[in-house]
Design an enzyme around this catalytic site. Structure first.
Site, short mmCIF file in Angstrom:
data_model
loop_
_atom_site.label_atom_id
_atom_site.label_comp_id
_atom_site.label_asym_id
_atom_site.label_seq_id
_atom_site.Cartn_x
_atom_site.Cartn_y
_atom_site.Cartn_z
N SER A 48 0.59 -1.28 -0.04
CA SER A 48 -0.13 0.15 0.00
C SER A 48 0.86 1.26 0.00
CB SER A 48 -0.82 -0.03 1.34
OG SER A 48 -2.12 -0.87 1.00
N LYS A 57 0.53 3.41 -2.99
CA LYS A 57 -0.73 4.23 -3.29
C LYS A 57 -0.39 5.70 -3.32
CE LYS A 57 -3.80 0.46 -1.16
NZ LYS A 57 -4.51 0.39 -0.03
N TYR A 71 -2.55 -2.30 -10.59
CA TYR A 71 -2.61 -2.10 -9.18
C TYR A 71 -1.88 -3.32 -8.38
CZ TYR A 71 -4.45 -2.49 -4.42
OH TYR A 71 -4.43 -2.35 -2.97
N TYR A 96 -4.45 3.30 7.43
CA TYR A 96 -5.50 2.66 7.44
C TYR A 96 -6.80 3.24 8.44
CZ TYR A 96 -2.53 -0.77 5.33
OH TYR A 96 -1.36 -1.32 4.56
N VAL A 133 0.97 -4.02 4.01
CA VAL A 133 0.65 -5.13 4.53
C VAL A 133 2.12 -5.96 4.59
CG1 VAL A 133 -1.78 -5.32 4.71
CG2 VAL A 133 -0.32 -5.91 2.62
N1 GLN Z 1 -1.99 -5.61 -2.56
C1 GLN Z 1 -2.73 -5.42 -1.24
C2 GLN Z 1 -4.21 -5.27 -1.41
O1 GLN Z 1 -4.56 -4.78 -2.40
C3 GLN Z 1 -2.37 -3.87 -0.74
C4 GLN Z 1 -2.98 -3.64 0.49
C5 GLN Z 1 -1.89 -3.13 1.90
O2 GLN Z 1 -0.81 -3.01 1.97
N2 GLN Z 1 -2.84 -2.79 2.75
O3 GLN Z 1 -4.80 -6.08 -0.61
#
Ligand code: GLN
Length: 324
Positions: free
Chosen positions: A69, A72, A194, A246, A264
């Site tokens: 993430s 992003k 993505y 988050y 994550v």
């Molecule tokens: N690739 C992960 C997903 O879309 C990224 C999510 C994350 O790091 N929170 O679930």
């Protein structure tokens, strides 16, 4: 303080801080993407890179992991540079949600995803990356991340394939947005981009340099390459500040008070505007999916260096000096 004294001072803070949390064994490695479950839970690195390019690295700072993430805000920067704030805001908002990162939820009034830091908003943002073909768009993302890190990065094919195989929830989110006209074009390609952006490999040094690039208003402090649009950086840091951690984002803003983004796989990228970038890695996650040791380390660092945006030592320091 001279640059050498500053460097020694930072090392004196960072070394014990790394020591303090390396034995914290709470939290679990992410398992919902099967490849991530293979991470070594003991790995722990902290790296801080100042705007003169000096890198202060402690622990497992060469260990690579997928950016997840943390991609992003960087892709948000690419979309903002291409379409401007208003262009991007037609498709993705900037309001914090308080919901989990993978919530299947859109703003009821506007039908937009709430912000670019949750999966829905990140997928809508990925759809805005310019380029004629998927290959061109993928290369543009990888090239931008590489320029920010100051070295050529690569994709973890196994994690990418694991995401492709198991990303049904993200597919559901994308199709919901397709239904409401928030994404246009080939959904499979948008999701492919993505999943690929999430699977880019970095280490703590890369994260700290990416952070230093953002702190340096978009210019990599070592290569001097201008990577992110100057106006976009302000928006990127703003959404990191309000939505980056988050459903812990509000708590983080109060306790730590710096723009940051977690992933994550266990990474955290934090930015101290005009001063330095921070990268931490520890794959043990808390209930919100944030790196547990990373959060503790960043919170202590913010306390010890007075980094919180509203800490009295910050912008008020001149005033404090004049009244004390
Ligand atoms: N690739 C992960 C997903 O879309 C990224 C999510 C994350 O790091 N929170 O679930």
């Amino acid at each position: 303080m001279t640059p050498a004294e500053t460097a020694a001072y930072l090392d004196q803070i960072l070394a014990p801080l790394h020591q303090r949390y390396r034995a914290v064994n709470d939290g679990d490695v992410a398992t919902y993407i099967p490849e991530l479950a293979k991470a070594n839970p003991d790995h722990f690195g902290i790296c801080l890179t100042t705007l003169d390019g000096t890198c202060h690295a402690f622990g497992d700072c060469d260990q690579e992991f997928t950016i997840q993430s943390i991609s992003k805000p960087l892709v948000y920067g690419i979309a903002l540079a291409a379409l401007g704030r208003e262009g991007v805001h037609k498709k993705v908002g900037v309001e914090p949600t308080g919901d989990a990162f993978n919530a299947i939820i859109l703003d009821e009034k506007t039908r937009r995803p709430f912000n670019p830091m949750v999966n829905a908003g990140a997928i809508a943002t990925a759809a805005l990356v310019p380029g004629k073909t998927l290959a061109e768009r993928k290369e543009s993302v990888l090239a931008t991340f590489s320029a920010a890190a100051g070295r050529r990065l690569s994709v973890d094919q196994k994690v990418y394939e694991s995401e492709l195989e198991t990303g049904h929830r993200n597919r559901a989110i994308a199709h919901l947005m397709l239904n409401f006209g928030m994404i246009e074009g080939d959904v499979t390609e948008i999701l492919d981009l993505y999943f690929m952006q999430c699977s880019i490999l970095v280490n703590c040094r890369d994260l700290a340099m990416i952070g230093a690039t953002l702190a340096n208003v978009g210019t990599n402090p070592v290569t001097h390459e201008h990577v992110f649009d100057t106006a976009a950086v302000q928006d990127v840091l703003s959404v990191m500040f309000t939505c980056g951690m988050y459903d812990y984002a509000g708590e983080w803003a109060v306790r730590v008070g710096i723009p940051a983004k977690s992933g994550v796989a266990g990474g955290i990228l934090a930015v101290i505007n005009r001063q330095f970038g921070i990268g931490t890695y520890s794959p043990r996650l808390d209930a919100q999916g944030n790196s547990l040791r990373g959060i503790k380390a960043c919170a202590d660092l913010a306390d010890e260096l007075g980094l919180h945006a509203f800490n009295f030592m910050n912008s008020g320091s001149q005033f404090m000096k004049s009244v004390l």
